[in-house]
Enzyme design. Structure first.
Site, PDB file in Angstrom:
ATOM      1  N   SER A   1       0.912  -1.241   0.047  1.00  0.00           N
ATOM      2  CA  SER A   1      -0.015   0.074   0.001  1.00  0.00           C
ATOM      3  C   SER A   1       0.926   1.253  -0.006  1.00  0.00           C
ATOM      4  O   SER A   1       1.732   1.330  -0.815  1.00  0.00           O
ATOM      5  CB  SER A   1      -0.882  -0.028   1.239  1.00  0.00           C
ATOM      6  OG  SER A   1      -2.070   0.932   1.145  1.00  0.00           O
TER       7      SER A   1
ATOM      8  N   ASP B   1      -9.829  -4.688  -4.816  1.00  0.00           N
ATOM      9  CA  ASP B   1      -9.192  -3.841  -3.918  1.00  0.00           C
ATOM     10  C   ASP B   1     -10.273  -2.372  -4.259  1.00  0.00           C
ATOM     11  O   ASP B   1     -10.329  -1.860  -5.400  1.00  0.00           O
ATOM     12  CB  ASP B   1      -7.801  -3.387  -4.551  1.00  0.00           C
ATOM     13  CG  ASP B   1      -7.036  -2.695  -3.308  1.00  0.00           C
ATOM     14  OD1 ASP B   1      -7.637  -1.878  -2.491  1.00  0.00           O
ATOM     15  OD2 ASP B   1      -5.913  -3.079  -3.265  1.00  0.00           O
TER      16      ASP B   1
ATOM     17  N   HIS C   1      -8.154  -5.082  -0.744  1.00  0.00           N
ATOM     18  CA  HIS C   1      -6.717  -4.480  -0.299  1.00  0.00           C
ATOM     19  C   HIS C   1      -5.966  -5.539   0.359  1.00  0.00           C
ATOM     20  O   HIS C   1      -4.695  -5.599   0.299  1.00  0.00           O
ATOM     21  CB  HIS C   1      -6.988  -3.373   0.214  1.00  0.00           C
ATOM     22  CG  HIS C   1      -5.726  -2.268   0.320  1.00  0.00           C
ATOM     23  ND1 HIS C   1      -4.902  -2.233  -0.811  1.00  0.00           N
ATOM     24  CD2 HIS C   1      -5.352  -1.674   1.262  1.00  0.00           C
ATOM     25  CE1 HIS C   1      -3.979  -1.195  -0.400  1.00  0.00           C
ATOM     26  NE2 HIS C   1      -4.116  -0.998   0.809  1.00  0.00           N
TER      27      HIS C   1
END
Length: 272
Positions: free
Chosen positions: A96, A220, A248
């Site tokens: 991320s 996601d 995610h």
């Protein structure tokens, strides 16, 4: 074992350094800490690798100064860890926001210490929508997230957690994951959200020469799958592994597949 590395500005950065052998350096996502990689750490140590998990400034056990949450400073912190621990032949994994920081590190310091890069659900090349880039949150949506953080951070984190996974997970596991984010400093959470909103790596990723594996969840809702496709276009030696059933948080949504993919890549297998 845990150790502290002093950054250029004196900030103490906490590093979980476990095992021996080839190092795999983990850069966590917003707003967690290195403990989010618990199930990867266990696997790698059992397989004879060295797990190096970094808590960013403002997160986990690291110091939480008022400033330094831009990618340039965070990349400098990563460089200090790699240099002071004398790490070489590193597999660098950025999840991320950690993907953006990993890329920033390589753009600033080169890949002499890094042999492989893993971008997992990376918030790159840019997290927010721009002209010619209709993917991700708008800047106004991130501003609202920041405002919620200032007003009621625990509730903001709960809402963020509700879009993090594509699959249902047991309540104790969800509470554990929520607790990782609660442990962060409020100002670090806010300042790095500003960095997420504003940093833009487009047009620079062609300079990333290291072998790169992109791992991204098709479902996601935080970093849309188009991010992965844009990164693959820009990074010369990137290949993409699609996690069809993941949001995610593919580390838990498809934990077995994620671990197998990571281990295969670290071991040097070209087919993942």
């Amino acid at each position: 074992m845990g150790t502290f590395i002093q950054a250029v500005d004196g900030t103490k950065i906490y590093v979980e350094d476990v095992g021996s052998g080839q190092p795999v350096v983990f850069l966590h996502g917003w707003p967690a800490n290195n403990n989010m990689f618990e199930y990867q750490k266990n696997l790698l140590v059992e397989e004879g690798y060295r797990y190096v998990g970094i808590d960013y400034r403002g997160y986990g056990k690291s110091d939480a100064p008022a400033t330094g949450y831009d990618y340039k400073t965070m990349a400098s912190d990563i460089n200090e860890v790699i240099e002071q621990l004398k790490l070489t032949n590193v597999t660098l994994l950025g999840f991320s926001m950690g993907g953006g920081i990993a890329l920033s590190y390589l753009l600033q310091y080169g890949d002499s210490k890094v042999s492989k890069l893993v971008l997992a659900g990376a918030a790159a090349p840019v997290f927010t929508q721009r002209d010619g880039y209709p993917y991700g949150m708008t800047k106004e949506e991130v501003d609202a997230l920041i405002a919620d953080t200032k007003q009621d951070r625990p509730s903001m984190l709960k809402g963020f957690g509700e879009i993090f996974f594509a699959k249902e997970h047991p309540e104790p596991l969800q509470q554990w994951f929520h607790g990782l984010s609660i442990a962060a400093s409020s100002h670090g959470t806010i300042q790095s959200a500003i960095a997420l909103r504003d940093e833009d790596l487009r047009g620079k990723l062609g300079d990333i020469k290291v072998d790169t594996l992109i791992i991204h969840g098709k479902k996601d809702q935080v970093c849309p799958f188009e991010f992965a496709e844009e990164m693959q276009k820009e990074i010369p030696h990137a290949r993409l592994e699609v996690f069809e059933e993941s949001g995610h948080g593919m580390l838990l949504d498809e934990q077995e597949k994620f671990n197998e993919t990571l281990l295969s890549y670290v071991k040097g297998n070209q087919t993942v």
